[in-house]
Each structure stands twice: as structure tokens, then as C-alpha cells.
Write a protein that holds these residues in place. Structure first.
Motif, PDB file in Angstrom:
ATOM      1  N   LEU A   1      56.836 -33.604 -12.720  1.00 33.73           N
ATOM      2  CA  LEU A   1      57.476 -32.724 -13.698  1.00 33.73           C
ATOM      3  C   LEU A   1      56.432 -31.865 -14.416  1.00 33.73           C
ATOM      4  O   LEU A   1      56.635 -30.663 -14.629  1.00 33.73           O
ATOM      5  CB  LEU A   1      58.248 -33.552 -14.718  1.00 33.73           C
ATOM      6  CG  LEU A   1      59.613 -34.080 -14.282  1.00 33.73           C
ATOM      7  CD1 LEU A   1      60.121 -35.114 -15.280  1.00 33.73           C
ATOM      8  CD2 LEU A   1      60.610 -32.943 -14.138  1.00 33.73           C
TER       9      LEU A   1
ATOM     10  N   ALA B   1      62.173 -25.393  -8.801  1.00 32.74           N
ATOM     11  CA  ALA B   1      61.912 -26.064 -10.070  1.00 32.74           C
ATOM     12  C   ALA B   1      63.200 -26.561 -10.705  1.00 32.74           C
ATOM     13  O   ALA B   1      63.241 -27.666 -11.262  1.00 32.74           O
ATOM     14  CB  ALA B   1      61.191 -25.113 -11.028  1.00 32.74           C
ATOM     15  N   ARG B   2      64.260 -25.775 -10.627  1.00 32.30           N
ATOM     16  CA  ARG B   2      65.544 -26.201 -11.204  1.00 32.30           C
ATOM     17  C   ARG B   2      66.077 -27.442 -10.486  1.00 32.30           C
ATOM     18  O   ARG B   2      66.485 -28.406 -11.134  1.00 32.30           O
ATOM     19  CB  ARG B   2      66.562 -25.059 -11.116  1.00 32.30           C
ATOM     20  CG  ARG B   2      67.933 -25.436 -11.656  1.00 32.30           C
ATOM     21  CD  ARG B   2      68.815 -24.216 -11.826  1.00 32.30           C
ATOM     22  NE  ARG B   2      68.890 -23.416 -10.608  1.00 32.30           N
ATOM     23  CZ  ARG B   2      69.542 -22.246 -10.536  1.00 32.30           C
ATOM     24  NH1 ARG B   2      70.132 -21.752 -11.608  1.00 32.30           N
ATOM     25  NH2 ARG B   2      69.583 -21.588  -9.398  1.00 32.30           N
TER      26      ARG B   2
ATOM     27  N   THR C   1      64.131 -24.903 -17.067  1.00 35.35           N
ATOM     28  CA  THR C   1      64.175 -24.484 -15.662  1.00 35.35           C
ATOM     29  C   THR C   1      65.374 -23.584 -15.386  1.00 35.35           C
ATOM     30  O   THR C   1      65.285 -22.680 -14.552  1.00 35.35           O
ATOM     31  CB  THR C   1      64.208 -25.706 -14.736  1.00 35.35           C
ATOM     32  OG1 THR C   1      65.304 -26.565 -15.101  1.00 35.35           O
ATOM     33  CG2 THR C   1      62.923 -26.496 -14.836  1.00 35.35           C
TER      34      THR C   1
ATOM     35  N   LEU D   1      64.065 -35.904 -13.343  1.00 38.48           N
ATOM     36  CA  LEU D   1      64.487 -36.447 -14.637  1.00 38.48           C
ATOM     37  C   LEU D   1      65.383 -37.672 -14.461  1.00 38.48           C
ATOM     38  O   LEU D   1      65.313 -38.620 -15.250  1.00 38.48           O
ATOM     39  CB  LEU D   1      65.213 -35.378 -15.447  1.00 38.48           C
ATOM     40  CG  LEU D   1      64.337 -34.266 -16.032  1.00 38.48           C
ATOM     41  CD1 LEU D   1      65.201 -33.196 -16.681  1.00 38.48           C
ATOM     42  CD2 LEU D   1      63.341 -34.828 -17.043  1.00 38.48           C
TER      43      LEU D   1
ATOM     44  N   SER E   1      64.234 -29.831 -20.862  1.00 40.94           N
ATOM     45  CA  SER E   1      63.580 -29.536 -19.579  1.00 40.94           C
ATOM     46  C   SER E   1      64.549 -28.838 -18.630  1.00 40.94           C
ATOM     47  O   SER E   1      64.166 -27.894 -17.911  1.00 40.94           O
ATOM     48  CB  SER E   1      63.069 -30.833 -18.936  1.00 40.94           C
ATOM     49  OG  SER E   1      62.017 -31.386 -19.691  1.00 40.94           O
TER      50      SER E   1
ATOM     51  N   TRP F   1      55.386 -29.045 -12.081  1.00 41.32           N
ATOM     52  CA  TRP F   1      56.384 -27.983 -11.973  1.00 41.32           C
ATOM     53  C   TRP F   1      56.342 -27.076 -13.196  1.00 41.32           C
ATOM     54  O   TRP F   1      56.410 -25.848 -13.083  1.00 41.32           O
ATOM     55  CB  TRP F   1      57.784 -28.576 -11.809  1.00 41.32           C
ATOM     56  CG  TRP F   1      58.101 -29.025 -10.418  1.00 41.32           C
ATOM     57  CD1 TRP F   1      58.269 -30.301  -9.965  1.00 41.32           C
ATOM     58  CD2 TRP F   1      58.299 -28.181  -9.263  1.00 41.32           C
ATOM     59  NE1 TRP F   1      58.540 -30.315  -8.616  1.00 41.32           N
ATOM     60  CE2 TRP F   1      58.573 -29.032  -8.166  1.00 41.32           C
ATOM     61  CE3 TRP F   1      58.266 -26.806  -9.067  1.00 41.32           C
ATOM     62  CZ2 TRP F   1      58.806 -28.523  -6.889  1.00 41.32           C
ATOM     63  CZ3 TRP F   1      58.511 -26.303  -7.788  1.00 41.32           C
ATOM     64  CH2 TRP F   1      58.775 -27.159  -6.717  1.00 41.32           C
ATOM     65  N   ARG F   2      56.248 -27.669 -14.377  1.00 43.37           N
ATOM     66  CA  ARG F   2      56.174 -26.856 -15.603  1.00 43.37           C
ATOM     67  C   ARG F   2      54.902 -26.002 -15.610  1.00 43.37           C
ATOM     68  O   ARG F   2      54.922 -24.841 -16.027  1.00 43.37           O
ATOM     69  CB  ARG F   2      56.206 -27.760 -16.828  1.00 43.37           C
ATOM     70  CG  ARG F   2      57.530 -28.471 -17.040  1.00 43.37           C
ATOM     71  CD  ARG F   2      57.398 -29.573 -18.061  1.00 43.37           C
ATOM     72  NE  ARG F   2      58.585 -30.385 -18.162  1.00 43.37           N
ATOM     73  CZ  ARG F   2      58.603 -31.644 -18.585  1.00 43.37           C
ATOM     74  NH1 ARG F   2      57.456 -32.225 -18.947  1.00 43.37           N
ATOM     75  NH2 ARG F   2      59.735 -32.324 -18.654  1.00 43.37           N
TER      76      ARG F   2
ATOM     77  N   HIS G   1      65.754 -34.719 -22.302  1.00 45.17           N
ATOM     78  CA  HIS G   1      65.713 -34.143 -20.963  1.00 45.17           C
ATOM     79  C   HIS G   1      66.521 -32.853 -20.860  1.00 45.17           C
ATOM     80  O   HIS G   1      66.280 -32.045 -19.945  1.00 45.17           O
ATOM     81  CB  HIS G   1      66.220 -35.168 -19.947  1.00 45.17           C
ATOM     82  CG  HIS G   1      65.288 -36.319 -19.782  1.00 45.17           C
ATOM     83  ND1 HIS G   1      65.608 -37.443 -19.041  1.00 45.17           N
ATOM     84  CD2 HIS G   1      64.027 -36.529 -20.253  1.00 45.17           C
ATOM     85  CE1 HIS G   1      64.594 -38.298 -19.073  1.00 45.17           C
ATOM     86  NE2 HIS G   1      63.626 -37.758 -19.804  1.00 45.17           N
TER      87      HIS G   1
ATOM     88  N   GLN H   1      64.392 -29.610  -8.397  1.00 44.11           N
ATOM     89  CA  GLN H   1      63.479 -30.743  -8.453  1.00 44.11           C
ATOM     90  C   GLN H   1      63.418 -31.354  -9.848  1.00 44.11           C
ATOM     91  O   GLN H   1      63.314 -32.577  -9.992  1.00 44.11           O
ATOM     92  CB  GLN H   1      62.076 -30.298  -8.016  1.00 44.11           C
ATOM     93  CG  GLN H   1      61.976 -29.915  -6.553  1.00 44.11           C
ATOM     94  CD  GLN H   1      62.176 -31.096  -5.620  1.00 44.11           C
ATOM     95  OE1 GLN H   1      61.707 -32.189  -5.890  1.00 44.11           O
ATOM     96  NE2 GLN H   1      62.896 -30.880  -4.539  1.00 44.11           N
ATOM     97  N   THR H   2      63.485 -30.531 -10.888  1.00 45.58           N
ATOM     98  CA  THR H   2      63.445 -31.068 -12.247  1.00 45.58           C
ATOM     99  C   THR H   2      64.647 -31.954 -12.505  1.00 45.58           C
ATOM    100  O   THR H   2      64.512 -33.036 -13.099  1.00 45.58           O
ATOM    101  CB  THR H   2      63.399 -29.922 -13.273  1.00 45.58           C
ATOM    102  OG1 THR H   2      62.162 -29.214 -13.127  1.00 45.58           O
ATOM    103  CG2 THR H   2      63.500 -30.451 -14.697  1.00 45.58           C
TER     104      THR H   2
END
Length: 302
Positions: free
Chosen positions: A36, A210-211, A194, A218, A190, A39-40, A187, A213-214
Motif C-alpha cells: 500500500l 492503484a484503485r 485512489t 486493505l 485510502s 502504491w501511494r 481505510h 489493488q488498494t
């Protein structure tokens, strides 16, 4: 112009090539928090690269050597006349500010929209749900097992009566701990980040990956928190029971489309990453946002 071309190439690598590699990384499910963070970092690095590209395309001879350089240009010390510095200094910040404001504006819009949806759903819960003080949750009368949480100033863990009937005490405890982990970890922020990034840059592979996978990572973070006080078997069984339950769009649920992936992770554990590897990944996440500056701050890239 050379610096702008280098930065555009860097943004292309981060926006198109890097997400495919990170999405395939097998270690990510073993250390979801580190994944995470990476990705950020990639999203932030992409935005910084765009901001610096805009700067290099619009600047009029000044070179940006970090924040101190901007202050130096604005306040003095470069040898330029004071009147020129006064006009040039704020202008240096405009392209950077605009590039940064675009995704931030979308992040804010997603937060406002999500909060509005949650507020309406909370009003319905107050009418249709019954508090369960023993569980610190709200129960809705419905036969289908479902469990989710609504974050915000008035957080709620919501269960259906079907969930209470279908789960054993150990399984119910696992579900509640999973949902509480979402609330404690905030969460939803986050996810909003995304989502805002994806709306700011539609079609960008980094934004799409990213959207997705996040959201998956989470859920794994929440699973790991629940496993501190329950067994993998209890959590896996509970996930299967509530997997089909529908939840509001802005809620975070123990079930959902990632259940099969998480079940495999729970029932075939591979262990976490070595501390040295996890530390290296976190250092990479810390350094990634600074890379766009360092690859173009040399004196030859004017």
C-alpha cells in the motif's frame, strides 16, 4: 526542454510500466501494508513528475532547486533585479500548484460525495436498525448474511440478523474485528485517495491498478488485524458466509469480490516478508516521490 522530456519519460514509466510490475508482485500479499505504501508513493511520484514537467515547460530561465530554491528566487539572492524576482517568483509556483491541485480537488470531491452517501445511509439505519450494545453494532432484519462498516464521525458496524443466525461466536468475533480494523485504520480515506486519483487521470494504468489493488490490500490488512484474536479457519468460514451479502457503495465489507483471493491467502499462508526486505520496500516508498526532482536537478539538464 531536456528536463521536461526526461520528466515526461519518468511519468510514462511510473504511469504505465510500474503498475503492471507491482500488480504482479507476489510479495504484495505477504506484506500488504508495504505494498500500500508503494502504491501511494507511485501516485505521489507521478503527480510530482507532472508538476515539475509543467514547471520546466513554462519557466523562463530559472532552475528549480527544491523549496529553498523557490524561496531564494522569490525572496532574493539570485542576482536578478528585485522587480523581476517579484514577478518571476510566484509564477514559478503556478504550474506546480495547478498540477497538484487537480488530483487534490478530485480527492476532496470524492470525500464530500462519500460522506453525503454515508449520512443518508446512517439516517436509514437509525430508522430500520436496532442497536446491539453487546456487539457494539447495529442489526438489520434480513435473512441474507452480510456485514459491513460505515466510517466517518459516527462510525457503525452493521450486521444482518441472518449473520447472527449463520455464524458461530468465533466467526462473529472474526467478522467484527475485521470491520473494526477498517474503522481504526481509516481505510475509507485510502479508498477515496485512489478513487480521486482515478477520476483525475481516467485511463491511466497506474490509476486503475492503484484503485483495484488498494481495495484488495486493505481487505488483507483488515484480515491480518482480525487474525490477532481469531483463527484463520474461523475468519475464512465467516467470509464465505457473508460473501454474497450486498452492502452500500461507500461501505467496507468483510465479504466482497476478493473473497477467493483472501481465502487462498488465509488457508495457504506463506509467512510475512523478511524484515530487511520490508524495510527496503518502505525506504523505496519514501524515496520514490523525490526521484522526479533528483533526475532533473543536475546542471546539464537546463
Amino acid at each position: 526542454m531536456i528536463a521536461a522530456a526526461v520528466l515526461a519519460g519518468y511519468a510514462t514509466v511510473v504511469g504505465w510500466a510500474a503498475p503492471a510490475a507491482l500488480a504482479r508482485a507476489r510479495w504484495a500479499h505477504r506484506s500488504p501494508k508495504a505494498a500500500l505504501a508503494l502504491w501511494r508513493a507511485l501516485m505521489l511520484s507521478f503527480v510530482i513528475a507532472l508538476a515539475l514537467t509543467a514547471y520546466h515547460l513554462t519557466r523562463t530561465g530559472q532552475h528549480l532547486h527544491g523549496l529553498l530554491g523557490v524561496l531564494d528566487v522569490w525572496l532574493g539572492g539570485t542576482g536578478t533585479p528585485a522587480t523581476e524576482r517579484a514577478a518571476e517568483g510566484p509564477g514559478l509556483l503556478v504550474p506546480i500548484a495547478l498540477a497538484a491541485a487537480w488530483p487534490l480537488a478530485w480527492f476532496g470531491a470524492v470525500l464530500v460525495r462519500s460522506r453525503s452517501h454515508r449520512r443518508r445511509h446512517l439516517a436509514l439505519l437509525d430508522l430500520a436498525g436496532r442497536p446491539e450494545p453487546r456487539l457494539h453494532a447495529v442489526v438489520l432484519e434480513h435473512d441474507t448474511p452480510a456485514a459491513y462498516c460505515l466510517p466517518g464521525p459516527q462510525p457503525r458496524v452493521v450486521l444482518t440478523s441472518g449473520t447472527l443466525a449463520a455464524l458461530t461466536p468465533d466467526q462473529l468475533h472474526a467478522v467484527l474485528e475485521h470491520e473494526r480494523a477498517h474503522l481504526r485504520g481509516r481505510h475509507h480515506l485510502s479508498l477515496a485517495l485512489t478513487e480521486g486519483f482515478a477520476r483525475a487521470f481516467p485511463g491511466l494504468p497506474l490509476a486503475r491498478a492503484a484503485r483495484t489493488q488498494t481495495a484488495d490490500l486493505l481487505e488483507m490488512v483488515a484480515d491480518d488485524h482480525a487474525l490477532r484474536s481469531c483463527t484463520p479457519k474461523a475468519l475464512a468460514a465467516a467470509m464465505c458466509e457473508v460473501a454474497a451479502g450486498g452492502v452500500p457503495q461507500t461501505a467496507l465489507a468483510a465479504g466482497g469480490p476478493t473473497v477467493l483471493l483472501r481465502l487462498k491467502r488465509l488457508l495457504r499462508p506463506r509467512g510475512g516478508l523478511h524484515p530487511a526486505a520490508r524495510t527496503a520496500l518502505l525506504l523505496l516508498a519514501l524515496c520514490a516521490p523525490a526521484l522526479p526532482y533528483f533526475v532533473t536537478c543536475g546542471p546539464t539538464l537546463g
